[in-house]
Design a protein around this motif. Structure first.
Motif, PDB file in Angstrom:
ATOM      1  N   ASN A 190       0.856  -1.187   0.000  1.00 35.40           N
ATOM      2  CA  ASN A 190       0.000   0.000   0.000  1.00 35.40           C
ATOM      3  C   ASN A 190       0.891   1.237   0.000  1.00 35.40           C
ATOM      4  OD1 ASN A 190      -2.337  -1.559   0.106  1.00 35.40           O
ATOM      5  ND2 ASN A 190      -2.323  -1.583   2.339  1.00 35.40           N
ATOM      6  N   TRP A 191       1.878   1.231   0.902  1.00 36.33           N
ATOM      7  CA  TRP A 191       2.876   2.304   0.919  1.00 36.33           C
ATOM      8  C   TRP A 191       4.186   1.781   1.471  1.00 36.33           C
ATOM      9  CZ3 TRP A 191       4.921   5.066   5.271  1.00 36.33           C
ATOM     10  CH2 TRP A 191       4.325   4.800   6.504  1.00 36.33           C
ATOM     11  N   ARG A 192       5.245   2.492   1.075  1.00 38.30           N
ATOM     12  CA  ARG A 192       6.601   2.073   1.431  1.00 38.30           C
ATOM     13  C   ARG A 192       7.463   3.316   1.566  1.00 38.30           C
ATOM     14  NH1 ARG A 192      11.125   0.667  -2.364  1.00 38.30           N
ATOM     15  NH2 ARG A 192      12.539  -0.606  -1.138  1.00 38.30           N
ATOM     16  N   ALA A 193       8.364   3.310   2.552  1.00 39.16           N
ATOM     17  CA  ALA A 193       9.309   4.416   2.743  1.00 39.16           C
ATOM     18  C   ALA A 193      10.720   3.855   2.760  1.00 39.16           C
ATOM     19  CB  ALA A 193       9.024   5.150   4.051  1.00 39.16           C
ATOM     20  N   SER A 194      11.637   4.587   2.116  1.00 39.01           N
ATOM     21  CA  SER A 194      13.029   4.145   2.067  1.00 39.01           C
ATOM     22  C   SER A 194      13.946   5.346   1.879  1.00 39.01           C
ATOM     23  CB  SER A 194      13.243   3.152   0.922  1.00 39.01           C
ATOM     24  OG  SER A 194      13.006   3.778  -0.322  1.00 39.01           O
ATOM     25  N   ILE A 195      15.225   5.088   2.106  1.00 39.37           N
ATOM     26  CA  ILE A 195      16.257   6.069   1.779  1.00 39.37           C
ATOM     27  C   ILE A 195      17.218   5.371   0.837  1.00 39.37           C
ATOM     28  CG2 ILE A 195      18.224   7.375   2.661  1.00 39.37           C
ATOM     29  CD1 ILE A 195      16.539   8.172   5.018  1.00 39.37           C
ATOM     30  N   ALA A 196      17.474   6.014  -0.297  1.00 41.88           N
ATOM     31  CA  ALA A 196      18.341   5.431  -1.318  1.00 41.88           C
ATOM     32  C   ALA A 196      19.575   6.289  -1.506  1.00 41.88           C
ATOM     33  CB  ALA A 196      17.591   5.311  -2.645  1.00 41.88           C
ATOM     34  N   SER A 197      20.679   5.616  -1.746  1.00 41.18           N
ATOM     35  CA  SER A 197      21.919   6.290  -2.136  1.00 41.18           C
ATOM     36  C   SER A 197      22.123   5.990  -3.613  1.00 41.18           C
ATOM     37  CB  SER A 197      23.105   5.757  -1.338  1.00 41.18           C
ATOM     38  OG  SER A 197      22.926   6.047   0.029  1.00 41.18           O
TER      39      SER A 197
ATOM     40  N   THR B 267      12.816  13.065  -2.278  1.00 35.85           N
ATOM     41  CA  THR B 267      13.372  14.288  -1.701  1.00 35.85           C
ATOM     42  C   THR B 267      14.882  14.115  -1.567  1.00 35.85           C
ATOM     43  OG1 THR B 267      11.332  14.558  -0.407  1.00 35.85           O
ATOM     44  CG2 THR B 267      13.230  15.901   0.233  1.00 35.85           C
ATOM     45  N   LEU B 268      15.636  15.011  -2.170  1.00 36.50           N
ATOM     46  CA  LEU B 268      17.095  14.979  -2.082  1.00 36.50           C
ATOM     47  C   LEU B 268      17.519  15.378  -0.669  1.00 36.50           C
ATOM     48  CD1 LEU B 268      19.867  14.692  -3.511  1.00 36.50           C
ATOM     49  CD2 LEU B 268      19.655  17.112  -4.144  1.00 36.50           C
ATOM     50  N   LEU B 269      18.276  14.496  -0.007  1.00 38.43           N
ATOM     51  CA  LEU B 269      18.749  14.756   1.349  1.00 38.43           C
ATOM     52  C   LEU B 269      20.190  15.240   1.372  1.00 38.43           C
ATOM     53  CD1 LEU B 269      17.382  11.566   3.145  1.00 38.43           C
ATOM     54  CD2 LEU B 269      16.346  13.852   3.087  1.00 38.43           C
ATOM     55  N   GLU B 270      21.047  14.583   0.587  1.00 39.50           N
ATOM     56  CA  GLU B 270      22.478  14.903   0.581  1.00 39.50           C
ATOM     57  C   GLU B 270      23.020  14.764  -0.828  1.00 39.50           C
ATOM     58  OE1 GLU B 270      24.671  12.372   3.249  1.00 39.50           O
ATOM     59  OE2 GLU B 270      23.373  12.851   4.950  1.00 39.50           O
ATOM     60  N   GLY B 271      24.131  15.435  -1.067  1.00 41.69           N
ATOM     61  CA  GLY B 271      24.809  15.327  -2.357  1.00 41.69           C
ATOM     62  C   GLY B 271      24.415  16.445  -3.293  1.00 41.69           C
ATOM     63  N   GLY B 272      24.972  16.379  -4.498  1.00 37.44           N
ATOM     64  CA  GLY B 272      24.688  17.396  -5.503  1.00 37.44           C
ATOM     65  C   GLY B 272      23.331  17.178  -6.148  1.00 37.44           C
ATOM     66  N   GLU B 273      22.946  18.139  -6.968  1.00 42.98           N
ATOM     67  CA  GLU B 273      21.659  18.056  -7.650  1.00 42.98           C
ATOM     68  C   GLU B 273      21.581  16.793  -8.500  1.00 42.98           C
ATOM     69  OE1 GLU B 273      21.314  21.694  -9.868  1.00 42.98           O
ATOM     70  OE2 GLU B 273      20.745  22.833  -8.083  1.00 42.98           O
TER      71      GLU B 273
ATOM     72  N   SER C 262      24.349  10.859  -4.307  1.00 39.23           N
ATOM     73  CA  SER C 262      23.268  11.571  -3.627  1.00 39.23           C
ATOM     74  C   SER C 262      22.570  10.600  -2.685  1.00 39.23           C
ATOM     75  CB  SER C 262      22.261  12.136  -4.630  1.00 39.23           C
ATOM     76  OG  SER C 262      21.428  11.107  -5.128  1.00 39.23           O
ATOM     77  N   MET C 263      21.843  11.146  -1.729  1.00 41.14           N
ATOM     78  CA  MET C 263      21.010  10.348  -0.846  1.00 41.14           C
ATOM     79  C   MET C 263      19.615  10.955  -0.873  1.00 41.14           C
ATOM     80  SD  MET C 263      21.713   8.844   2.944  1.00 41.14           S
ATOM     81  CE  MET C 263      21.490  10.295   3.923  1.00 41.14           C
ATOM     82  N   ASP C 264      18.603  10.087  -1.048  1.00 38.33           N
ATOM     83  CA  ASP C 264      17.241  10.543  -1.278  1.00 38.33           C
ATOM     84  C   ASP C 264      16.244   9.794  -0.396  1.00 38.33           C
ATOM     85  OD1 ASP C 264      18.026  12.024  -3.836  1.00 38.33           O
ATOM     86  OD2 ASP C 264      18.655   9.977  -4.262  1.00 38.33           O
ATOM     87  N   PHE C 265      15.253  10.525   0.091  1.00 41.36           N
ATOM     88  CA  PHE C 265      14.146   9.959   0.857  1.00 41.36           C
ATOM     89  C   PHE C 265      13.021   9.667  -0.127  1.00 41.36           C
ATOM     90  CE2 PHE C 265      10.297  10.328   3.422  1.00 41.36           C
ATOM     91  CZ  PHE C 265      10.627   9.614   4.552  1.00 41.36           C
ATOM     92  N   ASN C 266      12.462   8.465  -0.069  1.00 42.29           N
ATOM     93  CA  ASN C 266      11.437   8.051  -1.034  1.00 42.29           C
ATOM     94  C   ASN C 266      10.194   7.528  -0.334  1.00 42.29           C
ATOM     95  OD1 ASN C 266      13.042   8.022  -3.692  1.00 42.29           O
ATOM     96  ND2 ASN C 266      14.372   6.977  -2.243  1.00 42.29           N
ATOM     97  N   ILE C 267       9.046   7.990  -0.803  1.00 41.74           N
ATOM     98  CA  ILE C 267       7.762   7.440  -0.383  1.00 41.74           C
ATOM     99  C   ILE C 267       7.081   6.937  -1.641  1.00 41.74           C
ATOM    100  CG2 ILE C 267       5.473   7.947   0.544  1.00 41.74           C
ATOM    101  CD1 ILE C 267       7.468   8.132   2.721  1.00 41.74           C
TER     102      ILE C 267
END
Length: 181
Positions: free
Chosen positions: A35-42, A60-66, A102-107
């Motif tokens: 139904n829904w999932r949350a993760s952080i990807a590099s 959502t970009l958390l760290e790193g360049g664009e 980069s490191m990104d938050f994903n929903i």
């Protein structure tokens, strides 16, 4: 409610070798038909995202360049720090790194079952959606119930309203509330 520290969440490597994912939560657990999932990807190098038909994504970009997300004629968007961007998981999307990792938050939400709203908070607040949500501390110290949360820590829940209180003069928190259809 479950609490997490992203530094302690297990890492899964991507099939294409371009990155890795830390799955924070998934409902129902341990299924591709979530139904829904949350993760952080590099993201370690430019490459295509996996397609997820019938799934809406917010990244959502958390760290790193664009990072430039290119879905051909559908869209071309540059991710900037702490600015959520929503798109359909059905698209073939290529991520182009501009300055290293980069490191990104994903929903991700199943389009026919629920929706996610992702925002950044810089002051105390109470969540609205009673059906689920997740918070991830970007900076500062935050109080959630009897727990103190610092950078790279967070919590997720399946129901109820929750108050998050900023304990210092400055801080940022990424949060998503889940609404079922």
């Amino acid at each position: 409610m479950e609490f997490f520290d992203i530094r302690k969440v297990p890492v899964s490597l991507w099939r294409n070798g371009a990155g890795e994912t830390r799955e924070i939560c998934c409902f129902p657990p341990a299924t591709r038909d979530f139904n829904w999932r949350a993760s952080i990807a590099s993201i370690a190098s430019s490459g295509e995202f996996s397609a997820f038909p019938q799934v809406d994504r917010v990244i959502t970009l958390l760290e790193g360049g664009e990072v430039v997300l290119d879905a051909g004629k559908a869209f071309r968007h540059t991710l900037k720090h702490f600015q959520p961007f929503a798109f359909a998981g059905d698209y073939t999307v290529k991520a182009e790194l501009k300055q290293g990792m980069s490191m990104d938050f994903n929903i991700m939400t199943h389009r026919d079952r629920c929706r996610a709203k992702v925002r950044v908070a810089d002051r105390s607040f109470t969540t609205f959606a009673p059906r689920g949500g997740i918070v991830y501390v970007l900076s500062g110290e935050w109080q959630l119930g009897d727990k103190l949360l610092k950078a790279e820590q967070g919590a997720w829940w399946q129901d109820g309203r929750h108050t998050l209180r900023l304990l210092k003069s400055e801080g940022k928190l990424l949060f998503s509330e889940i609404t079922y259809l």
